[in-house]
Design a protein around this motif. Structure first.
Motif, PDB file in Angstrom:
ATOM      1  N   GLU A 227       0.846  -1.051   0.016  1.00  0.00           N
ATOM      2  CA  GLU A 227      -0.133   0.211  -0.025  1.00  0.00           C
ATOM      3  C   GLU A 227       0.990   1.167   0.094  1.00  0.00           C
ATOM      4  OE1 GLU A 227      -3.785  -1.578   2.705  1.00  0.00           O
ATOM      5  OE2 GLU A 227      -2.151  -0.289   3.623  1.00  0.00           O
ATOM      6  N   GLY A 228       0.678   2.150  -0.753  1.00  0.00           N
ATOM      7  CA  GLY A 228       1.403   3.363  -0.884  1.00  0.00           C
ATOM      8  C   GLY A 228       0.633   4.686  -1.136  1.00  0.00           C
ATOM      9  N   GLU A 229       0.869   5.825  -0.587  1.00  0.00           N
ATOM     10  CA  GLU A 229       0.194   7.161  -0.982  1.00  0.00           C
ATOM     11  C   GLU A 229       1.119   8.196  -0.616  1.00  0.00           C
ATOM     12  OE1 GLU A 229      -3.063   8.240   1.881  1.00  0.00           O
ATOM     13  OE2 GLU A 229      -2.719   6.397   2.742  1.00  0.00           O
ATOM     14  N   VAL A 230       0.701   9.418  -1.300  1.00  0.00           N
ATOM     15  CA  VAL A 230       1.467  10.466  -1.089  1.00  0.00           C
ATOM     16  C   VAL A 230       0.981  11.094   0.069  1.00  0.00           C
ATOM     17  CG1 VAL A 230       1.712  12.831  -1.857  1.00  0.00           C
ATOM     18  CG2 VAL A 230       1.603  11.146  -3.843  1.00  0.00           C
ATOM     19  N   GLU A 231       2.260  11.541   1.000  1.00  0.00           N
ATOM     20  CA  GLU A 231       2.161  11.901   2.215  1.00  0.00           C
ATOM     21  C   GLU A 231       2.182  13.231   2.373  1.00  0.00           C
ATOM     22  OE1 GLU A 231       3.991  10.524   6.323  1.00  0.00           O
ATOM     23  OE2 GLU A 231       5.365  11.580   5.174  1.00  0.00           O
ATOM     24  N   ALA A 232       3.146  14.129   1.454  1.00  0.00           N
ATOM     25  CA  ALA A 232       3.303  15.758   1.489  1.00  0.00           C
ATOM     26  C   ALA A 232       3.742  16.161   0.049  1.00  0.00           C
ATOM     27  CB  ALA A 232       4.035  15.849   2.590  1.00  0.00           C
ATOM     28  N   ARG A 233       3.508  17.489  -0.242  1.00  0.00           N
ATOM     29  CA  ARG A 233       4.131  18.063  -1.403  1.00  0.00           C
ATOM     30  C   ARG A 233       4.509  19.265  -0.963  1.00  0.00           C
ATOM     31  NH1 ARG A 233      -1.191  17.136  -5.390  1.00  0.00           N
ATOM     32  NH2 ARG A 233      -1.769  15.285  -4.624  1.00  0.00           N
ATOM     33  N   ASP A 234       5.707  19.620  -1.383  1.00  0.00           N
ATOM     34  CA  ASP A 234       6.223  21.085  -1.251  1.00  0.00           C
ATOM     35  C   ASP A 234       6.755  21.442  -2.593  1.00  0.00           C
ATOM     36  OD1 ASP A 234       7.433  23.267  -0.536  1.00  0.00           O
ATOM     37  OD2 ASP A 234       8.812  22.301   0.930  1.00  0.00           O
ATOM     38  N   GLY A 235       6.056  22.248  -3.357  1.00  0.00           N
ATOM     39  CA  GLY A 235       6.309  22.546  -4.709  1.00  0.00           C
ATOM     40  C   GLY A 235       6.399  21.351  -5.727  1.00  0.00           C
ATOM     41  N   LYS A 236       7.734  21.371  -6.176  1.00  0.00           N
ATOM     42  CA  LYS A 236       8.075  19.925  -7.090  1.00  0.00           C
ATOM     43  C   LYS A 236       8.597  18.774  -6.109  1.00  0.00           C
ATOM     44  CE  LYS A 236       9.045  21.972 -11.467  1.00  0.00           C
ATOM     45  NZ  LYS A 236       8.056  21.079 -12.073  1.00  0.00           N
ATOM     46  N   ARG A 237       8.742  18.895  -4.979  1.00  0.00           N
ATOM     47  CA  ARG A 237       8.916  17.935  -3.891  1.00  0.00           C
ATOM     48  C   ARG A 237       7.954  16.929  -3.576  1.00  0.00           C
ATOM     49  NH1 ARG A 237      14.671  16.745  -4.757  1.00  0.00           N
ATOM     50  NH2 ARG A 237      14.294  15.679  -2.782  1.00  0.00           N
TER      51      ARG A 237
END
Length: 221
Positions: free
Chosen positions: A173-183
């Protein structure tokens, strides 16, 4: 999850089922080759026969080769990721090296399901750690894909909590935890028998389709 409205990879046009049959045969051969105790004469005869098969197929390899990934397909999280990456080293349906994993999307999560067999063994009875690391890299990429923030891996940290067994169903199982601009920070875990065996944290760089195509073109120069 398959989106049947999408065209096949250009290398598979008119021969998708036949290519899948070839891939399955090679995967079976890999399993047998890593387990057989055939005598020397039978082993050598098989090697020579396989060389002949390789010679016949090699005559149909285009130069330059076709791209492995289809960049033009939709990037909305509903597209068939394995289909657009038909020759991917981890999930490509037409790559005999690929792991025995199926991709699915349950937004915001990406999932990988499958059972590892003897060719993927590391410690006795357990899945090789390098194999699991590769699975997590594509798991995180799939999670980024479904979130609309696809891009290359900058860092991937794997924490092995306990052995992952051969012959037992695996759920990644995987998911996006955080975004900061292109990171982008993406996390994942592997469950087997209801217990977490491996966890992963990855940092990725979000690139739009034009950026990815430009990077691919530069690498081909």
């Amino acid at each position: 999850m398959t989106n049947t409205s999408e065209p096949p990879h250009p290398a598979l046009a008119g021969r998708e089922e036949e290519s899948a049959a070839l891939t399955d045969a090679i995967r079976r051969l890999v399993a047998v080759a890593t387990a057989t105790t055939a005598p020397p004469d039978a082993t050598l005869a098989a090697a020579r026969e396989l060389e002949s098969v390789a010679d016949a197929l090699e005559r149909h390899v285009p130069d330059p080769p076709l791209p492995k990934t289809m960049l033009h397909l939709s990037d909305d999280g509903r597209a068939d990721l394995a289909g657009r990456m038909a020759y991917d080293a981890v999930i490509g349906r037409h790559n005999p090296m690929a792991l025995p994993l199926e991709v699915a999307f349950e937004p915001p999560k990406a999932l990988l399901r499958g059972t590892f067999t003897r060719p993927y063994e590391g410690p006795p009875g357990c899945v090789h750690g390098a194999v699991l690391a590769g699975a997590f890299d594509i798991l995180c990429a799939a999670a980024n894909f479904v979130a609309g923030v696809a891009g290359p891996t900058a860092r991937l940290e794997i924490v092995y909590r306990r052995p992952t067994l051969l012959g037992e169903p695996c759920l990644f199982e995987g998911e996006v935890e955080a975004r900061d601009g292109k990171r982008v920070r993406t996390v994942g875990r592997l469950l087997q028998r209801g217990r977490v065996t491996v966890e992963a944290t990855g940092d990725f760089v979000h690139l739009d389709r034009e950026d990815i195509a430009r990077m691919a073109a530069q690498m081909m120069e």
